[in-house]
Design a protein around this motif. Structure first.
Motif, PDB file in Angstrom:
ATOM      1  N   PRO A 129      -1.189   7.109  14.940  1.00  0.00           N
ATOM      2  CA  PRO A 129      -1.786   6.211  13.939  1.00  0.00           C
ATOM      3  C   PRO A 129      -1.943   6.832  12.564  1.00  0.00           C
ATOM      4  CG  PRO A 129      -3.433   6.973  15.509  1.00  0.00           C
ATOM      5  CD  PRO A 129      -2.106   7.406  16.041  1.00  0.00           C
ATOM      6  N   GLU A 186      -1.111  -2.004  11.003  1.00  0.00           N
ATOM      7  CA  GLU A 186      -1.487  -1.655   9.635  1.00  0.00           C
ATOM      8  C   GLU A 186      -0.324  -1.887   8.672  1.00  0.00           C
ATOM      9  OE1 GLU A 186      -3.105   1.244  12.702  1.00  0.00           O
ATOM     10  OE2 GLU A 186      -1.124   0.518  12.100  1.00  0.00           O
ATOM     11  N   LYS A 187      -0.591  -2.648   7.609  1.00  0.00           N
ATOM     12  CA  LYS A 187       0.443  -2.902   6.618  1.00  0.00           C
ATOM     13  C   LYS A 187       0.862  -1.621   5.888  1.00  0.00           C
ATOM     14  CE  LYS A 187      -2.137  -6.293   5.049  1.00  0.00           C
ATOM     15  NZ  LYS A 187      -2.678  -7.409   4.240  1.00  0.00           N
ATOM     16  N   GLU A 188      -0.048  -0.635   5.852  1.00  0.00           N
ATOM     17  CA  GLU A 188       0.263   0.623   5.192  1.00  0.00           C
ATOM     18  C   GLU A 188       1.327   1.419   5.946  1.00  0.00           C
ATOM     19  OE1 GLU A 188      -3.589  -0.974   4.210  1.00  0.00           O
ATOM     20  OE2 GLU A 188      -2.742  -0.366   6.134  1.00  0.00           O
ATOM     21  N   ARG A 189       1.519   1.127   7.227  1.00  0.00           N
ATOM     22  CA  ARG A 189       2.513   1.828   8.055  1.00  0.00           C
ATOM     23  C   ARG A 189       3.684   0.897   8.393  1.00  0.00           C
ATOM     24  NH1 ARG A 189       0.618   2.985  13.011  1.00  0.00           N
ATOM     25  NH2 ARG A 189       1.887   4.835  13.251  1.00  0.00           N
ATOM     26  N   ARG A 190       3.915  -0.039   7.535  1.00  0.00           N
ATOM     27  CA  ARG A 190       4.894  -1.092   7.787  1.00  0.00           C
ATOM     28  C   ARG A 190       6.297  -0.537   8.024  1.00  0.00           C
ATOM     29  NH1 ARG A 190       6.930  -5.804   3.826  1.00  0.00           N
ATOM     30  NH2 ARG A 190       6.687  -7.592   5.205  1.00  0.00           N
ATOM     31  N   GLY A 211       3.305  -6.024  10.098  1.00  0.00           N
ATOM     32  CA  GLY A 211       3.702  -4.634  10.252  1.00  0.00           C
ATOM     33  C   GLY A 211       5.196  -4.384  10.182  1.00  0.00           C
ATOM     34  N   GLU A 251      -8.267  -4.980   4.051  1.00  0.00           N
ATOM     35  CA  GLU A 251      -9.039  -4.565   5.217  1.00  0.00           C
ATOM     36  C   GLU A 251      -8.860  -3.066   5.442  1.00  0.00           C
ATOM     37  OE1 GLU A 251      -7.852  -7.054   8.508  1.00  0.00           O
ATOM     38  OE2 GLU A 251      -8.686  -8.865   7.578  1.00  0.00           O
TER      39      GLU A 251
END
Length: 331
Positions: free
Chosen positions: A37, A59-63, A87, A265
């Protein structure tokens, strides 16, 4: 199928490699790679390039980006372990012929229960009543609520969850209005979104987030609602303009709101939504119940087993048509 490689970037519900192997006994030769993660998927290009099935991150940050997808030449499926599929760049995947699938409906009852519970919380002033007793007070002054049977509730987005909300409201005797581009229950009263807002005492949002819906519920739409109305969002955070919501609450145009989802979020510490007595905040857990947990595991395993057995995936959301699950052609 031989030489299948499952790469997972999903990290909820205890679905790590050992548990996935236990749940997929029919595929003893399956290789499983877990990308943690806190790890950037771009640092694991080799594993993703070799993957036949990928579990997308929440998570969009780990798309999973277009850049990564272009290297995933063996991929037969990117599976979202949720209803949403933020994602993965599903449009880029479609251009590359990679199907992206989701798991719809597994938590529809859970989210619908939360939405109706939030409605009751707002219109019956649960928090204010509790606070009065906690502070040593008593009495009904300022706590006069509304009967659900007297309310018109507008449901914006009438998919599986919206329909589940409507069934619950039917039991309470509420009048239900619906806005959705695809009528799924012709007996319902479907109206344009502007009319939905104007006629609803409570507006509950269950819409997907896309270019057409981003910020759709903003100043103009909220101004169309009757003064003292309520808004509930258990769909996607970006559909509701949170700054516009705060303005409507501050002006008295809205009497309250309940939010399970947010544009960003976790909700930022300096969000003006925090610390308000007229807003119920929930950490994107409306769909989190024991029953939903078991349902999502069962549907995920069914989807993985199907594709790993050489069958076409179900619930494909990006328009890629798969007649049979063979390795993607060279790109």
């Amino acid at each position: 199928m031989p030489d299948d490689h499952l790469v997972t970037l999903y990290h909820l519900n205890d679905l790590g490699p050992d548990e996935l192997r236990r749940l997929l006994p029919g595929h003893p030769d399956l290789r499983i790679t877990e990308i943690g993660p806190d790890e950037d998927p771009h640092d694991h290009r080799a594993a993703l390039a070799d993957a036949t099935v990928v579990l997308a991150p929440l998570e969009k940050e780990r798309r999973i980006t277009a850049e990564l997808l272009a290297q995933m030449r063996r991929c037969r499926l990117v599976q979202s372990v949720a209803v949403g599929f933020d994602g993965v760049d599903h449009r880029a995947a479609a251009e590359l012929g990679i199907p992206v699938a989701n798991l719809p409906g597994f938590n529809a009852d859970a989210v619908a229960d939360w939405a109706v519970g939030a409605l009751l919380y707002l219109v019956r002033h649960y928090a204010a009543g509790h606070a009065r007793i906690a502070e040593g007070g008593w009495g009904p002054e300022g706590l006069r609520g509304r009967d659900l049977a007297a309310l018109t509730v507008g449901i914006a987005g009438f998919g599986t969850i919206g329909r589940a909300v409507a069934r619950r409201l039917d039991a309470f005797g509420s009048r239900v209005l619906v806005h959705d581009p695809v009528p799924s229950e012709p007996e319902r009263e479907y109206v344009p979104l502007d009319e939905l807002a104007a006629r609803s005492d409570v507006l509950t949002l269950h819409m997907p987030l896309n270019d057409a819906t981003r910020g759709l519920v903003g100043d103009a739409l909220l101004a169309r609602m009757g003064r003292g109305a309520y808004v509930i969002n258990a769909g996607r955070g970006g559909v509701l303009d949170e700054d516009a919501l705060v303005r409507a609450l501050d002006s008295g145009q809205l009497a309250g709101a309940a939010l399970d989802v947010f544009a960003e979020e976790p909700l930022p510490a300096d969000s003006p939504l925090r610390g308000r007595s007229d807003v119920l905040l929930n950490p994107h857990t409306a769909g989190v119940t024991h029953e939903a947990y078991h349902a999502i595991r069962a549907r995920l395993v069914e989807s993985l087993d199907r594709v790993l057995s050489g069958q076409a995936p179900r619930n494909v959301v990006n328009g890629v048509i798969v007649n049979h699950a063979q390795p993607a052609p060279a790109r």
